[in-house]
Design a protein around this motif. Sequence first.
Motif, short mmCIF file in Angstrom:
data_model
loop_
_atom_site.label_atom_id
_atom_site.label_comp_id
_atom_site.label_asym_id
_atom_site.label_seq_id
_atom_site.Cartn_x
_atom_site.Cartn_y
_atom_site.Cartn_z
N GLY A 166 0.83 -1.19 0.00
CA GLY A 166 0.00 0.00 0.00
C GLY A 166 0.87 1.25 0.00
N TRP A 167 0.23 2.38 -0.26
CA TRP A 167 0.94 3.66 -0.27
C TRP A 167 0.35 4.56 0.81
N THR A 168 1.23 5.35 1.44
CA THR A 168 0.76 6.24 2.50
C THR A 168 1.69 7.43 2.64
N ILE A 169 1.22 8.46 3.29
CA ILE A 169 2.03 9.64 3.61
C ILE A 169 2.50 9.48 5.05
N PRO A 170 3.80 9.60 5.34
CA PRO A 170 4.27 9.51 6.73
C PRO A 170 3.47 10.43 7.64
N GLU A 171 3.09 9.91 8.79
CA GLU A 171 2.16 10.64 9.67
C GLU A 171 2.69 11.99 10.10
N GLU A 172 4.01 12.09 10.33
CA GLU A 172 4.57 13.33 10.87
C GLU A 172 4.59 14.47 9.85
N ILE A 173 4.48 14.15 8.54
CA ILE A 173 4.49 15.22 7.53
C ILE A 173 3.11 15.49 6.95
N ARG A 174 2.11 14.76 7.42
CA ARG A 174 0.74 14.97 6.91
C ARG A 174 0.28 16.42 7.07
N PRO A 175 0.56 17.10 8.21
CA PRO A 175 0.13 18.50 8.32
C PRO A 175 0.71 19.40 7.23
N VAL A 176 1.95 19.13 6.81
CA VAL A 176 2.55 19.94 5.74
C VAL A 176 1.84 19.68 4.42
N VAL A 177 1.55 18.43 4.15
CA VAL A 177 0.85 18.07 2.91
C VAL A 177 -0.58 18.64 2.93
N GLU A 178 -1.24 18.57 4.09
CA GLU A 178 -2.58 19.16 4.21
C GLU A 178 -2.54 20.66 3.98
N GLU A 179 -1.51 21.32 4.49
CA GLU A 179 -1.32 22.76 4.27
C GLU A 179 -1.19 23.07 2.79
N PHE A 180 -0.42 22.24 2.07
CA PHE A 180 -0.24 22.41 0.64
C PHE A 180 -1.56 22.23 -0.11
N VAL A 181 -2.31 21.19 0.22
CA VAL A 181 -3.59 20.93 -0.45
C VAL A 181 -4.57 22.07 -0.20
N LYS A 182 -4.59 22.59 1.03
CA LYS A 182 -5.46 23.73 1.33
C LYS A 182 -5.06 24.96 0.52
N ALA A 183 -3.74 25.16 0.35
CA ALA A 183 -3.27 26.30 -0.45
C ALA A 183 -3.76 26.19 -1.89
N VAL A 184 -3.72 24.98 -2.45
CA VAL A 184 -4.20 24.78 -3.82
C VAL A 184 -5.70 25.00 -3.90
N GLU A 185 -6.41 24.58 -2.85
CA GLU A 185 -7.87 24.63 -2.88
C GLU A 185 -8.45 25.92 -2.29
N SER A 186 -7.58 26.85 -1.86
CA SER A 186 -8.08 28.06 -1.21
C SER A 186 -8.97 28.87 -2.14
N LYS A 187 -8.76 28.73 -3.43
CA LYS A 187 -9.63 29.34 -4.43
C LYS A 187 -9.94 28.28 -5.48
N PRO A 188 -10.98 28.48 -6.27
CA PRO A 188 -11.32 27.46 -7.27
C PRO A 188 -10.14 27.13 -8.18
N ILE A 189 -9.95 25.86 -8.45
CA ILE A 189 -8.88 25.43 -9.35
C ILE A 189 -9.37 25.59 -10.78
N PRO A 190 -8.72 26.45 -11.56
CA PRO A 190 -9.22 26.70 -12.92
C PRO A 190 -8.99 25.52 -13.86
N ARG A 191 -9.81 25.45 -14.88
CA ARG A 191 -9.60 24.44 -15.93
C ARG A 191 -8.52 24.97 -16.85
N LEU A 192 -7.47 24.20 -17.05
CA LEU A 192 -6.30 24.68 -17.78
C LEU A 192 -6.17 23.95 -19.12
N SER A 193 -5.99 24.74 -20.20
CA SER A 193 -5.99 24.17 -21.55
C SER A 193 -4.60 23.83 -22.06
N THR A 194 -3.58 24.51 -21.53
CA THR A 194 -2.23 24.36 -22.09
C THR A 194 -1.22 24.01 -21.01
#
Length: 576
Positions: A166-194
């Motif tokens: 199986g695949w997993t994210i090490p528990e101790e770095i999950r908050p950093v990854v969650e922070e990154f995902v929130k940054a991407v999702e803080s505004k709508p993700i645009p549909r990108l053509s190129t």
Amino acid sequence: MAYDKIAERVILLKRFLPQLEQPSGWELRARVYGEVLGLRQGWPRSLEELAGIISDSQLVEVFRLSPYREYYSFRGRYYTVRGGELILEGSWGQVREAVWEAFRLNGIKTYAVLKALLELGEAPYASVEARASEILGSRLNAARLLAQLRDRWELVWESGSAREKGWTIPEEIRPVVEEFVKAVESKPIPRLSTRQAEDEFVQVLEMEAAYNSYLEGLVRERLDEALSFGRSFTVAKLVEYLVDLFGSVIFFDELLTLAQQYSIADTPVVTESGHKAMSTGFNLALFGEPGTGKTFATKDFILGNESLGVPPHGLPGLNRYCGGMTPAMFIAIGEAYAGRRFNFIVTEFNDWFKHRGMVEPLKLALEGGVIAYETKTYRVGPYRFSSFFSVNYNTRVLERGYEVTVSDPNFNAIEDRMLCRLHRLTKEKYRELAESQRRLMLGITTEKMAKMAPRIRDHLTLVHAVQTGHPLVRDFTPKRVVLTERDLEAVTRAREAILEAMGEVKALPFSMRLERRAVQLASALSLASYFNRDEPELGIDPEALRLAVRFYVEEAWIRARESFDVGEVLRRLNLG
């Protein structure tokens, strides 16, 4: 001790000393509790209890008893395991760099895979690929990316038996990854053509992260100082600072670029009855002869120029410098900014009109319209552009008026949608430019800017954050700018004075948009006085109105090819 530090210790102990929780681990528990902690009785009943009482130095001793310390790694907020040694410092900074590097190289696919793993916890490859494809909105072969995330950046692990991996994210770095995902999702993700738009979207998120980081530091370390500065800061004091730096003629260029920085929040401007008249956001153009300080005002003063000793005065992270960019590239990457408000700094705007067919899409961009562009090889959009421009372009300045060097006959449609300022190299302006350059070389200007620029930048950032509803400043309530009949009467008096001075003309050389730009300028400049009063609404600052009306008169004079006595009009309006 902070709860999250105790929680991190528990993760560390579970990974490297799992025997402490196993029935057969009595010998290890005796060494840890008896020899290291010196406890004869009352042993901790759980790892959580142990993590709460052990000291860092004792933790290092305990860690040396681990049989797994050469095999596993650990990159936590407070602790790091490297080369089999426990280091009493965190690694989240390096983890953040790793996440963003992976994002830069692989784009939105990195987000899709990491978000899938956050949701799934630990899952076989097929589940990870299926969920990541669903998040991405298209089929994704995640094998290569997962291998990179594991081997190059250590952001994911392969776990489980050889038969059921199986695949997993090490528990101790999950908050950093969650922070990154929130940054991407803080505004709508645009549909990108190129691919260009995908690469640019990475940069957009990095710029937003830079803005958030600056604001976080401001709120945490300098908020009281920024508010104290804001309570005494006014448009008049801003003018005083700029005149002291650059002189009474050329200061207006830097004033306009700073006003535009305040305007980017796009604050609503309402009448006394509550009707929305407009928003503050405007596009800015400085045009005229080369060598008159246009690039310094739009680029160096806003972004900073280390080689000149000029600190940045503008918003951190929200100014996109477009040096060397073609208009076709701008249209392609513009998708990445959909739903966002940035400022595009274009110091060679003339070059964008060497390509055919650029006026119409740029006109739509200036209006916040929907852009669609298609060539034989690719299609972009449709998308709505909501950012702003700050541009320079060269013109032939005549004895009266000027002549645009852009060959496209429809370029006046672009000018009409911007707040424009002509640069004419008069003797007075030449002297001020020369004196400004001398003071800059001697370090006189640099010393003054070093003291004032960070304060202005903090003030500007705080106002912008409040007005855009940033969660870090949710204790502050956004304000509206209130436009009164009296404010509009000042513009009306200027209009009548201009029309009277022009005499009989068959057609006016400017449109009603010029008056609108003047009101927007007054409204944006008034945000410099944001913290002067505690009222929920902000009136037009008298000095801001005076400067905006003066701009209106002078710009009308330029558009009319200097066909009336501007000095006399200004004197009649008490603006001389």
